[in-house]
Structures are given as structure tokens and as C-alpha cells.
Write an enzyme that holds these catalytic residues in place. Structure first.
Site, PDB file in Angstrom:
ATOM      1  CD  GLU A 217     -67.166  49.499   4.341  1.00 47.71           C
ATOM      2  OE1 GLU A 217     -66.993  49.605   5.564  1.00 47.71           O
ATOM      3  OE2 GLU A 217     -68.259  49.693   3.791  1.00 47.71           O
TER       4      GLU A 217
ATOM      5  CD  GLU B 228     -68.295  45.625   7.581  1.00 45.93           C
ATOM      6  OE1 GLU B 228     -68.161  44.503   7.049  1.00 45.93           O
ATOM      7  OE2 GLU B 228     -67.625  46.620   7.237  1.00 45.93           O
TER       8      GLU B 228
ATOM      9  CB  ALA C  82     -65.888  50.692  12.298  1.00 45.85           C
TER      10      ALA C  82
ATOM     11  N   GLY D 194     -64.554  48.126   7.836  1.00 42.03           N
ATOM     12  CA  GLY D 194     -64.190  49.482   7.427  1.00 42.03           C
ATOM     13  C   GLY D 194     -62.753  49.556   6.927  1.00 42.03           C
TER      14      GLY D 194
HETATM   15  C1  LIG Z   1     -68.087  54.035  10.621  1.00 45.61           C
HETATM   16  C2  LIG Z   1     -68.253  53.006   9.741  1.00 45.61           C
HETATM   17  C3  LIG Z   1     -69.499  52.537   9.286  1.00 45.61           C
HETATM   18  C4  LIG Z   1     -69.614  51.287   8.887  1.00 45.61           C
HETATM   19  C5  LIG Z   1     -68.748  50.356   8.270  1.00 45.61           C
HETATM   20  C6  LIG Z   1     -67.753  49.667   9.075  1.00 45.61           C
HETATM   21  C7  LIG Z   1     -68.067  48.742   9.971  1.00 45.61           C
HETATM   22  C8  LIG Z   1     -67.014  47.949  10.582  1.00 45.61           C
HETATM   23  O1  LIG Z   1     -65.866  47.984  10.215  1.00 45.61           O
HETATM   24  S1  LIG Z   1     -67.479  46.956  11.865  1.00 45.61           S
HETATM   25  C9  LIG Z   1     -66.020  46.061  12.289  1.00 45.61           C
HETATM   26  C10 LIG Z   1     -65.734  44.989  11.318  1.00 45.61           C
HETATM   27  N1  LIG Z   1     -64.582  44.218  11.745  1.00 45.61           N
HETATM   28  C11 LIG Z   1     -64.684  43.096  12.431  1.00 45.61           C
HETATM   29  O2  LIG Z   1     -65.756  42.606  12.699  1.00 45.61           O
HETATM   30  C12 LIG Z   1     -63.402  42.451  12.835  1.00 45.61           C
HETATM   31  C13 LIG Z   1     -63.449  42.055  14.261  1.00 45.61           C
HETATM   32  N2  LIG Z   1     -62.190  41.494  14.740  1.00 45.61           N
HETATM   33  C14 LIG Z   1     -61.788  40.258  14.455  1.00 45.61           C
HETATM   34  O3  LIG Z   1     -62.384  39.514  13.707  1.00 45.61           O
HETATM   35  C15 LIG Z   1     -60.555  39.785  15.157  1.00 45.61           C
HETATM   36  O4  LIG Z   1     -60.391  40.552  16.304  1.00 45.61           O
HETATM   37  C16 LIG Z   1     -59.280  39.869  14.295  1.00 45.61           C
HETATM   38  C17 LIG Z   1     -59.357  38.842  13.172  1.00 45.61           C
HETATM   39  C18 LIG Z   1     -59.073  41.243  13.732  1.00 45.61           C
HETATM   40  C19 LIG Z   1     -58.051  39.552  15.195  1.00 45.61           C
HETATM   41  O5  LIG Z   1     -58.254  38.317  15.833  1.00 45.61           O
HETATM   42  P1  LIG Z   1     -57.266  37.849  17.012  1.00 45.61           P
HETATM   43  O6  LIG Z   1     -55.878  37.981  16.560  1.00 45.61           O
HETATM   44  O7  LIG Z   1     -57.755  36.528  17.463  1.00 45.61           O
HETATM   45  O8  LIG Z   1     -57.438  38.928  18.156  1.00 45.61           O
HETATM   46  P2  LIG Z   1     -58.713  39.283  19.001  1.00 45.61           P
HETATM   47  O9  LIG Z   1     -59.943  38.912  18.314  1.00 45.61           O
HETATM   48  O10 LIG Z   1     -58.502  38.772  20.377  1.00 45.61           O
HETATM   49  O11 LIG Z   1     -58.634  40.859  19.039  1.00 45.61           O
HETATM   50  C20 LIG Z   1     -57.619  41.547  19.762  1.00 45.61           C
HETATM   51  C21 LIG Z   1     -58.254  42.696  20.499  1.00 45.61           C
HETATM   52  O12 LIG Z   1     -58.743  43.635  19.543  1.00 45.61           O
HETATM   53  C22 LIG Z   1     -60.124  43.896  19.782  1.00 45.61           C
HETATM   54  N3  LIG Z   1     -60.754  44.161  18.481  1.00 45.61           N
HETATM   55  C23 LIG Z   1     -60.650  43.419  17.365  1.00 45.61           C
HETATM   56  N4  LIG Z   1     -61.331  43.997  16.364  1.00 45.61           N
HETATM   57  C24 LIG Z   1     -61.871  45.111  16.868  1.00 45.61           C
HETATM   58  C25 LIG Z   1     -62.688  46.144  16.318  1.00 45.61           C
HETATM   59  N5  LIG Z   1     -63.044  46.153  15.012  1.00 45.61           N
HETATM   60  N6  LIG Z   1     -63.082  47.133  17.121  1.00 45.61           N
HETATM   61  C26 LIG Z   1     -62.710  47.165  18.424  1.00 45.61           C
HETATM   62  N7  LIG Z   1     -61.924  46.232  19.004  1.00 45.61           N
HETATM   63  C27 LIG Z   1     -61.517  45.225  18.221  1.00 45.61           C
HETATM   64  C28 LIG Z   1     -60.633  42.646  20.450  1.00 45.61           C
HETATM   65  O13 LIG Z   1     -61.804  42.907  21.169  1.00 45.61           O
HETATM   66  C29 LIG Z   1     -59.458  42.266  21.330  1.00 45.61           C
HETATM   67  O14 LIG Z   1     -59.467  43.076  22.470  1.00 45.61           O
HETATM   68  P3  LIG Z   1     -60.008  42.552  23.876  1.00 45.61           P
HETATM   69  O15 LIG Z   1     -59.332  41.244  24.137  1.00 45.61           O
HETATM   70  O16 LIG Z   1     -59.681  43.618  24.835  1.00 45.61           O
HETATM   71  O17 LIG Z   1     -61.494  42.371  23.705  1.00 45.61           O
END
Ligand SMILES: CC/C=C\C/C=C/C(=O)SCCNC(=O)CCNC(=O)[C@H](O)C(C)(C)COP(=O)(O)OP(=O)(O)OC[C@H]1O[C@@H](n2cnc3c(N)ncnc32)[C@H](O)[C@@H]1OP(=O)(O)O
Length: 725
Positions: free
Chosen positions: A103, A123, A60, A100
Site C-alpha cells: 500500500e 491481509e 503492518a 501495508g
Molecule cells: C495500519 C495499517 C492498516 C491496515 C493495512 C495493513 C495491514 C497489513 O499490512 S497486515 C500484514 C500483511 N502482511 C502479511 O500478512 C505478511 C506476513 N508475513 C509473511 O507472509 C512472511 O513472514 C514473509 C513472506 C514476509 C516472510 O516469510 P519467511 O521468509 O518464511 O519468514 P517468516 O514468515 O518466518 O517471518 C520472519 C519473522 O518475521 C515475522 N513477521 C513476518 N511478517 C510480519 C509482520 N507483517 N508483522 C510482524 N511480524 C512479521 C515472523 O513472525 C517471523 O518472526 P518470528 O519467527 O519471531 O515469529
């Protein structure tokens, strides 16, 4: 968005939201539209869901959780829609399938993953739980123990492990999309009932209740006050106790509790803060966007004490060939032995570690006492004793020996980078790299630029942090830089509280209950009380250079506590001498026991200095320690030593054991409310007028005066108003 395409009998839905295909409301809408289109089209016999640019989805869109039109309940029903499809749906997992994203894959009837893909339900790390039915489907698929582990820790697992757990049906080394389409074609017409996870029972575990009770104790112990792991646990427990639909209802309730908790906001702030600090900038206009790093093909570390050993280990783990140098053979052999031991332990933790960490090959790791071997390295990290004269001598030598482009880094926790740089003929290539102990474990790398440090040098140090899998934070040069400078008033308050009537164990308990991994006295004992003693002697605050007649509890007109010096004079250096603020079972022992000797010593000290012992409550302990630390943070921001509150928070979370679910000290201040922080500081400052650390910073006062703006606006007030501070 999601892109829908139909080719042959298999419709393709591609999740598309660069860079990580986060599931925004728009993406979810197009995913739902695509599923409905595929369902309605009689020529479509199966569906394949994949992600754009080699990534399935990072879950998400985290920013969506704080927007007015919340993502909240939007994803669960779509996952159900996928699962209930009468046409087989196959997930093609490349890159990452997290939160998500995973999921969505769990709603699919089949999952196929690239061998390099990673999966997880992280999460919990952002203060939530897998609220799109993941806590109910995952235990049904891989069993309760494995699901509980993944959901309560948030760890990412590689595709190979996912296959072993039964999380994916197949892994491929070649084109995942083509393999998924092949699989989709193959399964057309096969019954889908057995593939619908919501219909499966949760696999039984012998003594399920006993297993869960034990697991809960572990989860709570590791959570240190963070709510999400326990609520994740409760959601999984619901899967073991109730039918699927009821479990989903419970999951939604628990999700809402977390969503509205301040902890989720703090953890999500911390997630973005860590990414924001990568975009560094200095007051002179240098920044990440215009500075390019130099390649580091070979490095050197000088000094193989505790810090040097950890730094060498980090570089080897990052596959950077290096030379490790000591002043003489005795120290070299001692250091080599310790490094080898650390590397062997690290190799054991890694899959295929011995092959990956090629530390027996001298081309990768060479031990020497010969400075000449540093001639062609690209970067040197000096990690000797914290002594200015010694460091200057080494840097003078380095500037003569190293090739012109080599970056010269000093691992120091407080010393002046400009003074060290002045010993060289290339101050633009001198930079501070403050590692935290143990250096191969701690994530923080404070990167300190001096007056002459070039943007290239900063960019190279940041690149190094990334290669070492550390969080680099760029800060300006001042005594103690950011982390230790904020730590001084905190530790000072802790000691003053002992003078006034408290005990080490009482102060530590309050701060550990707040969520710190370790309280200030346990921390001093671990680090060694002699470290600070040496520094105070160098500053002339204690020891032979202290002018005769200096009052025992005053220095330069300010309150001073000689308590730590007195302990050191008694040979109480902490864990290493089995005695410090606590008693330990043996020299180097880890178990801290309250020490009656110390209690008695404190009483006598108070008598000697005519201090009336008083009861100090938990609120005062917490506020005096934390608010003085935060106050220093505001002074640091006002001086331009750090470019934003996020920098301070990232430093504290990653280097000082600050509880992440409280978002860092400056975020915490914003949640307490700046007017309250100011009022309390004013109160304590009036009671202790000789303690500058309690005197509210001008910047804090300014922010309160302009109406307590949100944290992200703080710095704008500084740039407009700094001349008036
Ligand atoms: C509606 C649903 C109800 C509930 C269930 C669902 C809940 C969820 O899904 S919550 C989200 C769960 N996911 C995460 O926690 C993953 C988070 N991301 C990461 O761990 C990492 O970003 C990655 C492993 C996916 C990639 O790592 P890396 O290659 O080192 O890149 P960055 O971390 O620098 O990320 C690049 C860029 O993307 C932005 N970003 C990453 N994940 C998300 C996200 N889930 N939502 C929004 N933005 C995300 C990150 O902030 C970076 O951007 P910025 O540099 O501009 O900040």
C-alpha cells in the site's frame, strides 16, 4: 525505524525493522518525518523509498493490531501523504512488498521491482483487509477483476506477473535501488497528476454488476464462514460505486469490523503459532537452538501406495534426488505410473514446470526393487502398509543396508516408534514422519521422536519439512500421536450420536457449518472405513480375536459402537466401494448422497439394542464432538506429548481441515472459555459415564481452578503443578 538520507537530488527513505521491515508505529513515524523533511528541503527534487536488507516491507506489524496503541488508522494518511507529494516518489521493491508495504508502494508515483520480488495484499489471510486505501487504489491501477482476485485471496504474485498487470512500471535484474534512483532523476519535473492513483477512475468492466455478483458467490463459497474475504469484496465493490474518498471511508468502516472480530485474532494467532512451532523442544531438553540438521543429498521412499506416491512427488518437487522402492515389479510399475501422472500434473501447475521437475532423469528419480540401492542414501522414508511386523522387518533390513549416518523415517499414523526402532541397530536415527493424504498437497508433517531419537534426527526431519514446504510439528510418541489421538474421541462421539438418534448428514452438516472442510462421516468415507476396521481388528476390538461373550456395545468396561465394523462387514468401505456412511454414484465417486438403506439400518440397530431414538440438537452435536477432541488435547499437553497448545492448533489447521479463522481447537477452547468447556464436559460425562473421552482432563480442571488463564500461560501452570495433576 525508517532511515532518511539525502544524496544528490534524490532523498532516500529506507524502511528498517528487521527481519521483514514490518511497519510498526515507530517505522511509520520516521517514514512520515522523512517525507516531511524531503518536502521541506528545496535541494531535494525526488524521493525514493526502499527497504533494508533486500526486503521492501512485509506490511503492518501484525503484533501491533492487538496492542493497546493500535496501528489501525495510522498508515492510510501516510500513504495519502506520499501520493500528494509535489516531488515524485519512487518505490524500489526488493524481496517482498506485502500488505501495508504494497500500500505504501501504491501511494508512490512510480514502482520499480526486482525480478525476484513478490507482491501481494495478504491481509485477508490474517482476517483483515488492506485498510490503508489499498482496496481503493489497486482496482484503479490494475482493474477490478485482478484486484479482486489479489485482495480476496491474499495471494503473492511474482514481479513478472506484477509487470503484466501494470502493478509495477518496470522490473530489473540488477541493482533495484540504483535503477530506482535513475528513474527518480529521470522523472523530476514531470507532471504527477496522472501518477496519482486516487485521481484515476476505476477501469470499466462490461456488465460490472453481473461480474461482481458472480464474484461474490465464488468468494462466499470459498470463505467457509470466514468473514474477511467477503468484507474485502465489499470494499472493492465500494471502489466501483463511489468516489475515492467515500470508498476510503467505507474501507475504514469495514476494516474496523474485521479488526474487532474474533476471527482476525484467531487468524493472527494461527500466523504466529505456525512460526512458533518451528522452535521445537522436547522434555529431555533437546531443542531447535542447539541441534543442527544433517544434509539430505539423496533420499529413498519405500512403498509406492497412495502415501508413498505423494511423498515421492513432494521430494521431487523439492529437488531432492531419490530412489523409489517397491517389493516387486508389478507394484513398482503400478506405483511408477501413478507417480509419473502426479508429477506431470504438478509440472503443469508450475511456471516452467517441466524443466524444474526433472523427473525423467534417473539421477533424480530412480525406481527399483533392489534394496541394495539404498546403501548410500542420507534418509529413507518407509511408507508401507500400517502393519507393525512388516515395518519392523523393513527397519531391520534398513539398519543392515543403509550407511551408518542415514536417518530412518517411518510414515505411520499411530504405530509405536520405539517398537519400530527396536528392530534396528540405531534407534537414535529412527523417527516418525506422519504425512497426510494427499502427501504432495497437505501441508502438515507430524514429526514423532521416540525414546532414543537424537536431536540431530529431529532437526533433520524439521529441515526436511521446510524443504518440502510443509509445516513440521514435533511431537512425542503415543498411540495416534497428537492429531489422530485427538481425532479418536471426536469420531467416537460422532458415531455415538448416530446410535442415539442422529444421522451422518446431520452431524456432518453441523461440523461443516462450524467451518470444517469435511464432516467426520464424509471424511471416513473418503479415507476408507476399512483402514480403521483393520486397526480395530489388530487391537482385538473386533473380528475373530474378540473373546466370545463380549457385549456388542462394550469393550474393557467402556462404551463401544460396533456400527463402523458392521458397515465394513457389509462391504461398505466408503467412496471406494460406492457405499459407506453415504451412497456414491460409482466406486471412487465423490458425490455423497444420504442413504435410505443406512437410515433403516440405524433404526433396526437401535431397536436391536433397545436404544430410544431421540432428537439431538446442533449444540449437542457440536459440543460433544469438539469438546471431547479438545479434552484429549489437554491430556496430551499434560503428558508432555506436545510442548504447547499452538502445536495442537497448527496440526489441526494444517492436517485436519480445522477452520483457520477459529484458530485451532485449543485457541477455540480459550475463546469459548475453559469454565464452559469444563461444565459441558461434566454434563455430558454424567450422562455417559462409560465414555472416558468425555471425562474432563485433570489439566483442564486445573486451569479452570486457577482462574481460566490466557492460552499463552497454560503451560506454565503445567510445569509448576504437574506433580499435583
Ligand atoms: C495500519 C495499517 C492498516 C491496515 C493495512 C495493513 C495491514 C497489513 O499490512 S497486515 C500484514 C500483511 N502482511 C502479511 O500478512 C505478511 C506476513 N508475513 C509473511 O507472509 C512472511 O513472514 C514473509 C513472506 C514476509 C516472510 O516469510 P519467511 O521468509 O518464511 O519468514 P517468516 O514468515 O518466518 O517471518 C520472519 C519473522 O518475521 C515475522 N513477521 C513476518 N511478517 C510480519 C509482520 N507483517 N508483522 C510482524 N511480524 C512479521 C515472523 O513472525 C517471523 O518472526 P518470528 O519467527 O519471531 O515469529
Amino acid at each position: 525505524m525508517a532511515q532518511y538520507a539525502r544524496g544528490s537530488a534524490v532523498a532516500v527513505i529506507r524502511l528498517r525493522n528487521p527481519p521483514v521491515n514490518a511497519l510498526s508505529l515507530a517505522v511509520l513515524q520516521t517514514l512520515e518525518d522523512g517525507l516531511k523533511k524531503a518536502d521541506a528541503d528545496p535541494s531535494v527534487k525526488a524521493v525514493m523509498i526502499c527497504g533494508e536488507n533486500g526486503k521492501f516491507s512485509a506490511g503492518a506489524d501484525i503484533r501491533g493490531f492487538s496492542s493497546p496503541k493500535r496501528l489501525g488508522g495510522a498508515l492510510g494518511p501516510i500513504v495519502s501523504l506520499i501520493e500528494s507529494s509535489e516531488k515524485p516518489v519512487v518505490a524500489a521493491i526488493e524481496g517482498v512488498a506485502l500488505g501495508g508495504g504494497l500500500e505504501v508502494a501504491l501511494g508512490c508515483h512510480y514502482r520499480i521491482a526486482h525480478v525476484k520480488a513478490r507482491m501481494g495484499l495478504p491481509e485477508v489471510t490474517i482476517g483483515l483487509l488492506p485498510g490503508a486505501e489499498g482496496t481503493q487504489r489497486l482496482p484503479r491501477l490494475i482493474g477490478v477483476p485482478a484486484a479482486l482476485d489479489m485482495i480476496t485471496t491474499g495471494k503473492h504474485i511474482p514481479a513478472t506477473e506484477a509487470l503484466k498487470l501494470g502493478l509495477v512500471d518496470e522490473i530489473v535484474e540488477e541493482n533495484t535501488i540504483e535503477a530506482a534512483i535513475r528513474l527518480a532523476n529521470k522523472v523530476i519535473g514531470q507532471p504527477l497528476g496522472p501518477r496519482r492513483l486516487s485521481l484515476k477512475p476505476v477501469p470499466k468492466v462490461p456488465n460490472m454488476e453481473a461480474f461482481l455478483d458472480e464474484a461474490l458467490v465464488k468468494v462466499k463459497r470459498q470463505a467457509r464462514g470466514c468473514l474477511a474475504p467477503e468484507l474485502c469484496f465489499q470494499a472493492v465493490r465500494a471502489a466501483t460505486q463511489s468516489p475515492f474518498a467515500e470508498g476510503v471511508r467505507r474501507e475504514r468502516e469495514l476494516f474496523q469490523v474485521l479488526l474487532s472480530s474474533g476471527q482476525a485474532q484467531a487468524l493472527q494467532y494461527a500466523f504466529f503459532a505456525e512460526r512458533a512451532v518451528r522452535r521445537w523442544a522436547t522434555p529431555s531438553g533437546a531443542s531447535w537452538s542447539s541441534a543442527a540438521p544433517q544434509p539430505v543429498r539423496r533420499a529413498a521412499v519405500i512403498g509406492l501406495g497412495t502415501m508413498g506416491q505423494g511423498i515421492v512427488t513432494s521430494l521431487v518437487k523439492a529437488n531432492i534426488p531419490l530412489v523409489a522402492l517397491e517389493q516387486d515389479l508389478e507394484n513398482l510399475n503400478k506405483g511408477r505410473k501413478a507417480v509419473m501422472l502426479l508429477l506431470q500434473r504438478e509440472a503443469m501447475k508450475m511456471e516452467g514446470g517441466a524443466q524444474i521437475l526433472d523427473f525423467h532423469n534417473p539421477a533424480h528419480l530412480q525406481f527399483t526393487v533392489d534394496f541394495d540401492l539404498l546403501r548410500d542414501v542420507d534418509l529413507v522414508i518407509e511408507a508401507v502398509f500400517e502393519n507393525m511386523a512388516l515395518k519392523k522387518e523393513i527397519f531391520h533390513k534398513l539398519s543392515k543396508i543403509c550407511k551408518p549416518g542415514a536417518l530412518l523415517c517411518t510414515n505411520t499414523s499411530a504405530l509405536n516408534i520405539d517398537e519400530i526402532a527396536s528392530a534396528t541397530n540405531r534407534p537414535q536415527q529412527v523417527i516418525g514422519t506422519h504425512f497426510f493424504s494427499p502427501a504432495h498437497v497437505m501441508r502438515l508433517l507430524e514429526i514423532i521422536y521416540g525414546r532414543h531419537t537424537s536431536p540431530t534426527a529431529i532437526a533433520t526431519a524439521m529441515q526436511l519439512a521446510k524443504a518440502l514446504k510443509k509445516v513440521g510439528v514435533v511431537v512425542g510418541n503415543c498411540f495416534g500421536f497428537v492429531g489422530n489421538r485427538m481425532m479418536f474421541p471426536y469420531v467416537q462421539q460422532a458415531v455415538f450420536l448416530l446410535e442415539e438418534g442422529s444421522r451422518p448428514e446431520a452431524v456432518d452438516q453441523v461440523l461443516e457449518d462450524f467451518g470444517f472442510k469435511i464432516g467426520p462421516f464424509r471424511m471416513s468415507d473418503l479415507a476408507g472405513l476399512d483402514v480403521g476396521w483393520r486397526s480395530r481388528k489388530d487391537q482385538g476390538l473386533t473380528g475373530p480375536s474378540l473373546p466370545a461373550g463380549t457385549p456388542a456395545r462394550q469393550r474393557h468396561g467402556q462404551r463401544y459402537s460396533p456400527l463402523p465394523d458392521l458397515l465394513c462387514e457389509q462391504g461398505r468401505f466408503g467412496q471406494k466401494t460406492a457405499r459407506g456412511w453415504y451412497l456414491y454414484e460409482k466406486a471412487g465417486g465423490r458425490t455423497a448422497t444420504p442413504d435410505p438403506w443406512l437410515h433403516n439400518f440405524l433404526s433396526q440397530y437401535r431397536d436391536t439394542h433397545g436404544i430410544q431414538t431421540r432428537f439431538i440438537d446442533q449444540e449437542e452435536i457440536l459440543e460433544r464432538c469438539l469438546f471431547s477432541l479438545i479434552n484429549e488435547g489437554f491430556a496430551i499437553l499434560a503428558e508432555g506429548i506436545a510442548s504447547g497448545p499452538e502445536h495442537l492448533d497448527v496440526i489441526y489447521i494444517n492436517g485436519y481441515g480445522w477452520p483457520e479463522h477459529r484458530g485451532g481447537p485449543m485457541f477455540y477452547a480459550s475463546t469459548v472459555g475453559l469454565p464452559r468447556v469444563l461444565a459441558k464436559l461434566q454434563k455430558y460425562s454424567e450422562a455417559h459415564p462409560d465414555v472416558p473421552g468425555l471425562r474432563p482432563s485433570a489439566f483442564l480442571k486445573k486451569l479452570v481452578a486457577v482462574g481460566n488463564p490466557p492460552l499463552k500461560e497454560w503451560m506454565s501452570y503445567l510445569s509448576q503443578q504437574s506433580s499435583k495433576l
